[in-house]
Scaffold this motif. Structure first.
Motif, mmCIF file in Angstrom:
data_model
loop_
_atom_site.group_PDB
_atom_site.id
_atom_site.type_symbol
_atom_site.label_atom_id
_atom_site.label_comp_id
_atom_site.label_asym_id
_atom_site.label_seq_id
_atom_site.Cartn_x
_atom_site.Cartn_y
_atom_site.Cartn_z
ATOM 1 N N SER A 175 31.347 67.934 20.795
ATOM 2 C CA SER A 175 32.007 68.449 19.598
ATOM 3 C C SER A 175 33.036 67.432 19.128
ATOM 4 O O SER A 175 33.446 66.537 19.873
ATOM 5 N N VAL A 176 33.479 67.579 17.889
ATOM 6 C CA VAL A 176 34.471 66.647 17.350
ATOM 7 C C VAL A 176 35.765 66.707 18.163
ATOM 8 O O VAL A 176 36.387 65.675 18.425
ATOM 9 N N LEU A 177 36.158 67.895 18.596
ATOM 10 C CA LEU A 177 37.357 68.018 19.425
ATOM 11 C C LEU A 177 37.150 67.326 20.772
ATOM 12 O O LEU A 177 38.054 66.654 21.279
ATOM 13 N N GLN A 178 35.984 67.467 21.353
ATOM 14 C CA GLN A 178 35.701 66.774 22.614
ATOM 15 C C GLN A 178 35.739 65.263 22.426
ATOM 16 O O GLN A 178 36.247 64.535 23.289
ATOM 17 N N GLN A 179 35.227 64.789 21.300
ATOM 18 C CA GLN A 179 35.271 63.357 21.009
ATOM 19 C C GLN A 179 36.716 62.870 20.886
ATOM 20 O O GLN A 179 37.055 61.759 21.306
ATOM 21 N N HIS A 180 37.553 63.705 20.310
ATOM 22 C CA HIS A 180 38.970 63.378 20.139
ATOM 23 C C HIS A 180 39.645 63.081 21.478
ATOM 24 O O HIS A 180 40.389 62.109 21.608
ATOM 25 N N VAL A 181 39.353 63.892 22.486
ATOM 26 C CA VAL A 181 40.028 63.730 23.774
ATOM 27 C C VAL A 181 39.289 62.798 24.718
ATOM 28 O O VAL A 181 39.876 62.290 25.679
ATOM 29 N N SER A 182 37.992 62.550 24.469
ATOM 30 C CA SER A 182 37.201 61.771 25.428
ATOM 31 C C SER A 182 37.663 60.322 25.538
ATOM 32 O O SER A 182 37.359 59.652 26.530
ATOM 33 N N PHE A 183 38.403 59.840 24.536
ATOM 34 C CA PHE A 183 38.951 58.484 24.632
ATOM 35 C C PHE A 183 39.803 58.336 25.886
ATOM 36 O O PHE A 183 39.845 57.270 26.505
ATOM 37 N N PHE A 184 40.471 59.408 26.272
ATOM 38 C CA PHE A 184 41.377 59.356 27.414
ATOM 39 C C PHE A 184 40.642 59.547 28.751
ATOM 40 O O PHE A 184 41.257 59.423 29.802
ATOM 41 N N ASP A 185 39.367 59.858 28.677
ATOM 42 C CA ASP A 185 38.539 59.933 29.882
ATOM 43 C C ASP A 185 38.067 58.507 30.173
ATOM 44 O O ASP A 185 36.958 58.119 29.822
ATOM 45 N N ALA A 243 54.801 66.981 17.764
ATOM 46 C CA ALA A 243 54.689 65.794 18.611
ATOM 47 C C ALA A 243 53.431 65.007 18.277
ATOM 48 O O ALA A 243 53.458 63.768 18.193
ATOM 49 N N GLU A 244 52.311 65.705 18.078
ATOM 50 C CA GLU A 244 51.039 65.039 17.768
ATOM 51 C C GLU A 244 51.127 64.263 16.454
ATOM 52 O O GLU A 244 50.746 63.085 16.390
ATOM 53 N N TRP A 245 51.623 64.922 15.424
ATOM 54 C CA TRP A 245 51.645 64.291 14.115
ATOM 55 C C TRP A 245 52.699 63.186 14.016
ATOM 56 O O TRP A 245 52.481 62.173 13.348
ATOM 57 N N ALA A 271 42.922 57.210 8.533
ATOM 58 C CA ALA A 271 43.563 57.266 9.845
ATOM 59 C C ALA A 271 43.584 58.688 10.381
ATOM 60 O O ALA A 271 43.323 58.921 11.574
ATOM 61 N N ILE A 272 43.862 59.650 9.521
ATOM 62 C CA ILE A 272 43.924 61.042 9.959
ATOM 63 C C ILE A 272 42.534 61.543 10.350
ATOM 64 O O ILE A 272 42.369 62.196 11.379
ATOM 65 N N ARG A 273 41.526 61.201 9.552
ATOM 66 C CA ARG A 273 40.162 61.598 9.907
ATOM 67 C C ARG A 273 39.758 60.961 11.238
ATOM 68 O O ARG A 273 39.120 61.593 12.084
ATOM 69 N N GLY A 274 40.152 59.687 11.433
ATOM 70 C CA GLY A 274 39.850 59.010 12.683
ATOM 71 C C GLY A 274 40.546 59.623 13.883
ATOM 72 O O GLY A 274 40.040 59.542 15.012
ATOM 73 N N LEU A 275 41.692 60.238 13.648
ATOM 74 C CA LEU A 275 42.356 60.961 14.736
ATOM 75 C C LEU A 275 41.485 62.115 15.205
ATOM 76 O O LEU A 275 41.318 62.326 16.402
ATOM 77 N N PHE A 276 40.916 62.850 14.264
ATOM 78 C CA PHE A 276 40.177 64.053 14.625
ATOM 79 C C PHE A 276 38.932 63.761 15.451
ATOM 80 O O PHE A 276 38.594 64.523 16.361
ATOM 81 N N ASP A 277 38.220 62.659 15.159
ATOM 82 C CA ASP A 277 37.028 62.366 15.964
ATOM 83 C C ASP A 277 37.274 61.304 17.030
ATOM 84 O O ASP A 277 36.358 60.913 17.756
ATOM 85 N N GLY A 278 38.525 60.843 17.146
ATOM 86 C CA GLY A 278 38.881 59.898 18.191
ATOM 87 C C GLY A 278 38.608 58.451 17.854
ATOM 88 O O GLY A 278 38.993 57.551 18.615
ATOM 89 N N SER A 279 37.975 58.175 16.722
ATOM 90 C CA SER A 279 37.660 56.785 16.380
ATOM 91 C C SER A 279 38.921 55.973 16.109
ATOM 92 O O SER A 279 38.926 54.747 16.306
#
Length: 237
Positions: free
Chosen positions: A65-75, A197-199, A217-225
């Motif tokens: 999911s897009v949310l999973q992609q957002h956090v997977s960078f940190f994996d 804190a996030e924003w 940049a904001i759209r890229g935040l949501f999908d982690g790109s």
């Protein structure tokens, strides 16, 4: 004529109610359906907008999911679990200082880890299981992620139609603050704090030389790109 003005011919489509002046101040894009196919359907795999109808070009979503992609960078080792030291390394990779990265590594995993656990017994290692990251969605946000972690194009577009007054595709620092104030839910102190804190972190990392935080940049935040771009920039690639 104001695009959001109510008309006698079709009040059912009006987005402005004269008795609620705030609906005139925070406008919606009435032409969004002409710009994005079916913007009312939340996308599970890609973050779409007018300039990215297919999401981030050339990026593999790995069926997440897009949310999973957002956090997977940190994996960092891509095993589906994010430990505090991986969160630390991820923050360092996008250009954050040692202290902030250490703080993030502890606080983020402490606050989010247990909600994602597959069972009831907490782990002292504070792991975040990406599979269950949708359980960590908090209030007082833009609602661009739905409760299952999909990306809602209409909610994303509303960030700009409502608050990007100076520039249509970017937020100033003041406009960002106004959005955060407007998104607050009553008594949701934890959600408010996380959202701020996030924003604020995003603004500090991705604003341009004029202090503008752009749509890309904001759209890229949501999908982690965006995280991937920041890491490459830091490495000089």
């Amino acid at each position: 004529m104001d695009n959001n003005s109510s008309t006698a011919s079709d009040a059912s489509l009006a987005t402005y109610a004269p008795g609620a002046p705030i609906t005139g101040e925070r406008k919606l894009n009435l032409h969004l359906q002409e710009q994005i196919p079916k913007p009312y359907i939340a996308r599970a795999l890609v973050a779409v907008d007018q300039s990215h109808p297919n999401g981030t070009e050339g990026r593999d979503h790995h069926d997440m999911s897009v949310l999973q992609q957002h956090v997977s960078f940190f994996d960092r080792n891509k095993d589906g679990i994010i430990y505090p030291w991986e969160t630390y390394k991820g923050f360092r990779a996008i250009g954050c200082g040692v202290f902030l990265s250490l703080l993030a590594g502890f606080l983020i995993n402490f606050l989010l880890g247990y909600s994602t656990q597959p069972g009831w017994i907490p782990s002292p290692l504070l792991p975040i299981h990406i599979r269950n990251i949708h359980k960590c969605k908090h209030g007082s946000d833009s609602e661009t992620y739905d409760t299952e972690g999909r990306f809602d194009p209409a909610k994303f577009d509303a960030i700009f139609s409502k608050y990007a007054i100076t520039h249509s595709d970017a937020l100033t620092g003041a406009e960002l603050h106004k959005m955060l104030q407007a998104n607050r839910n009553l008594t949701d102190f934890i959600g408010r704090g996380i959202a701020r804190a996030e924003w604020q972190l995003l603004y500090s990392l991705a604003k341009d030389e004029r202090g503008l935080l752009h749509r890309d940049a904001i759209r890229g935040l949501f999908d982690g790109s965006l995280f991937e771009q920041l890491e490459k920039k830091r490495k000089g690639e």
